[in-house]
Design a protein around this motif. Sequence first.
Motif, mmCIF file in Angstrom:
data_model
loop_
_atom_site.group_PDB
_atom_site.id
_atom_site.type_symbol
_atom_site.label_atom_id
_atom_site.label_comp_id
_atom_site.label_asym_id
_atom_site.label_seq_id
_atom_site.Cartn_x
_atom_site.Cartn_y
_atom_site.Cartn_z
ATOM 1 N N VAL A 170 36.220 2.655 57.346
ATOM 2 C CA VAL A 170 37.262 2.768 56.333
ATOM 3 C C VAL A 170 37.861 4.167 56.403
ATOM 4 O O VAL A 170 37.227 5.104 56.883
ATOM 5 N N THR A 193 47.793 1.548 54.841
ATOM 6 C CA THR A 193 47.908 1.445 53.390
ATOM 7 C C THR A 193 48.246 2.767 52.728
ATOM 8 O O THR A 193 49.145 2.836 51.888
ATOM 9 N N CYS A 194 47.537 3.846 53.111
ATOM 10 C CA CYS A 194 47.724 5.114 52.393
ATOM 11 C C CYS A 194 48.315 6.231 53.257
ATOM 12 O O CYS A 194 48.558 7.323 52.764
ATOM 13 N N CYS A 242 46.221 5.377 58.503
ATOM 14 C CA CYS A 242 45.918 4.179 57.737
ATOM 15 C C CYS A 242 47.238 3.560 57.287
ATOM 16 O O CYS A 242 48.108 4.259 56.751
ATOM 17 N N ASN A 282 40.108 6.854 51.825
ATOM 18 C CA ASN A 282 40.487 6.189 50.578
ATOM 19 C C ASN A 282 39.922 4.767 50.502
ATOM 20 O O ASN A 282 40.377 3.958 49.692
ATOM 21 N N ASN A 283 38.961 4.482 51.369
ATOM 22 C CA ASN A 283 38.213 3.212 51.387
ATOM 23 C C ASN A 283 39.029 1.986 51.771
ATOM 24 O O ASN A 283 38.697 0.872 51.363
ATOM 25 N N HIS A 284 40.070 2.168 52.565
ATOM 26 C CA HIS A 284 40.807 1.030 53.111
ATOM 27 C C HIS A 284 40.191 0.667 54.464
ATOM 28 O O HIS A 284 39.998 1.540 55.308
ATOM 29 N N GLU A 285 39.891 -0.594 54.662
ATOM 30 C CA GLU A 285 39.316 -1.036 55.934
ATOM 31 C C GLU A 285 40.295 -0.760 57.063
ATOM 32 O O GLU A 285 41.484 -1.070 56.951
ATOM 33 N N ARG A 290 46.088 -2.761 60.308
ATOM 34 C CA ARG A 290 45.580 -1.824 59.318
ATOM 35 C C ARG A 290 45.860 -0.365 59.640
ATOM 36 O O ARG A 290 45.577 0.515 58.837
#
Length: 118
Positions: free
Chosen positions: A88, A7-8, A5, A91-94, A114
Amino acid sequence: MKLTCHTCRVEISKELTELKDLELLNTDDGQDYIPEGYYLIDNQTADLELYSAIVVNIKDLINSGYHSNPSRLNGCCGNDGLDGMNRVCINNHEIGTEKSDCWMFHFVSLNPDRVDFS
């Protein structure tokens, strides 16, 4: 190679190898489009909405789940993916869109903005 991911940085795929032999792709309804353990960069062959998406087998995703918004999870026998990203990370990031309804071949199209290669 694995995918994470953006983001995380959590890993979202098993080990993957780029699919070179496109004859291994399967466009039969209800079947896996791409064999397990492989990825390909889509040039608008499977996912008409997102050029350069990273296409993987659904079974190759890890540390991921489905979107919390039920309007993203439409389909009769699976997810048709017609209402936006429906997958996702934990951690619920698309991260992308699963297409797994009965009237289509099955795959996940990961958004290249993403996810990252690691």
